[in-house]
Design an enzyme around this catalytic site. Structure first.
Site, short mmCIF file in Angstrom:
data_model
loop_
_atom_site.label_atom_id
_atom_site.label_comp_id
_atom_site.label_asym_id
_atom_site.label_seq_id
_atom_site.Cartn_x
_atom_site.Cartn_y
_atom_site.Cartn_z
N CYS A 48 -1.30 -0.66 -3.33
CA CYS A 48 -0.43 -0.87 -2.18
C CYS A 48 -0.68 -2.26 -1.58
O CYS A 48 0.26 -2.99 -1.24
CB CYS A 48 -0.67 0.22 -1.15
SG CYS A 48 0.38 0.11 0.30
N CYS A 144 -2.30 5.43 1.58
CA CYS A 144 -1.51 4.32 2.08
C CYS A 144 -0.03 4.67 2.18
O CYS A 144 0.59 5.06 1.20
CB CYS A 144 -1.70 3.12 1.16
SG CYS A 144 -0.81 1.64 1.62
#
Length: 314
Positions: A48, A144
């Site tokens: 991410c 995330c």
């Protein structure tokens, strides 16, 4: 988004919003699911950061005319003789350099980490003095962009159950599991074998996920030798410091510290090239080494980069 809008209103600045859900699905989440199918335990926060926050988001900010982006990561960037290097945040309990090890080092000059020299209490106090409405918002954890939710229930939405046997190290059946992808090495909770008749003693831990037989092998006691090892193999090494890469090309070994999981204490190790990856030998044995997780290297508080932990090549 509501928090960000409140802060933007207070500061009297425009809030830009952009949707990266397509990029997140394609570049992060599909990989996350594929790794679980293979019996590994991926860390989506690393991808991410690499592909969304410090690639897609940075590109978007530059399109808006920005020279730099700032994020709330607890890490530091230093400029030493024109070279931008990543260092751990001063607050050891919040340091997030582990999750940042895979970002492109060429973009470090375009990134600011305002929290890197602070601890969480100082950040909250500063936000309170400035009148920011989110100064006392509880800390968040979890995957995330996905957040906190029961992991097994969440992943079942995408990976349906594939039941199999739970066995001990001697092959004795201890129970059943719903799917190897719902477990990780070192896991103690939710094994469902604690109430077996005449079974007593120390807790049980996941020691191995056997893809071929769909068996979950468990051992008893955190100190069981099958949970500890002093060597591992890692591949696809990403270097943040090019000097370290050059060093390993010239020399046969590199001495440094390493983490095999977030918030782990730095462990002294020696690294050498091994086939298409790296062999890492630790001074002290490490607990519950997990395929799919990341080995992140350090020298003092400099983050050198990292690589994915994988089985040794046959």
């Amino acid at each position: 988004l509501a928090d960000a809008q409140q802060v933007a209103n207070l500061l009297d600045i425009k809030l830009h919003t952009v949707n990266f859900s397509h990029e997140y699905w394609q570049d992060v989440f599909e990989h996350f699911l594929a790794e679980h199918k293979k019996g590994r335990t991926p860390n989506p926060d690393v991808l991410c950061n690499q592909r969304i926050k410090f690639k897609a988001f940075l590109d978007y900010a530059k399109d808006l005319g920005a020279n730099k982006i700032a994020t709330g990561h607890y890490a530091r960037i230093v400029n030493e003789d024109g070279k931008y290097l990543l260092k751990a945040g001063l607050d050891g309990t919040k340091d997030q350099s582990y999750f940042l090890h895979a970002i492109n080092p060429d973009i470090l000059q375009s990134v600011i980490f305002p929290l890197g020299e602070l601890n969480k209490e100082q950040v909250r106090n500063y936000a309170f003095k400035k009148g920011l409405p989110n100064h006392n918002k509880p800390d968040s954890t979890g995957i995330c962009f996905i957040g906190e939710r029961p992991f097994k229930d969440f992943i079942k939405t995408f990976l349906p159950p594939k039941p199999g046997c739970i066995v001990n190290e001697n092959g004795k059946e201890m129970g059943t599991h719903e799917g190897l992808m719902y477990f990780t090495i070192g896991q103690r909770k939710d094994l469902g074998i604690g109430g077996i008749k005449n079974l007593s003693g120390e807790p049980w831990y996941v020691a191995e996920k056997r893809q071929d037989s769909n068996e979950l092998m468990v051992v008893q006691g955190r100190d069981h030798p099958k949970l500890w090892t002093n060597t591992l193999f890692a591949k696809s090494m990403h270097w943040l410091n090019p000097e370290m890469k050059k060093h390993l090309q010239k020399e046969t070994t590199l001495e440094c510290q390493a983490k095999t999981r977030y918030r782990q204490k730095d462990a002294h190790c020696i690294i050498k090239k091994y086939q298409d990856g790296l062999e890492i030998r630790f001074k002290d044995s490490q607990w519950a080494i997990t395929y799919g997780q990341y080995l992140v290297l350090y020298q003092k508080d400099y983050c050198l980069g990292g690589a994915k932990i994988m089985p040794f090549p046959k």
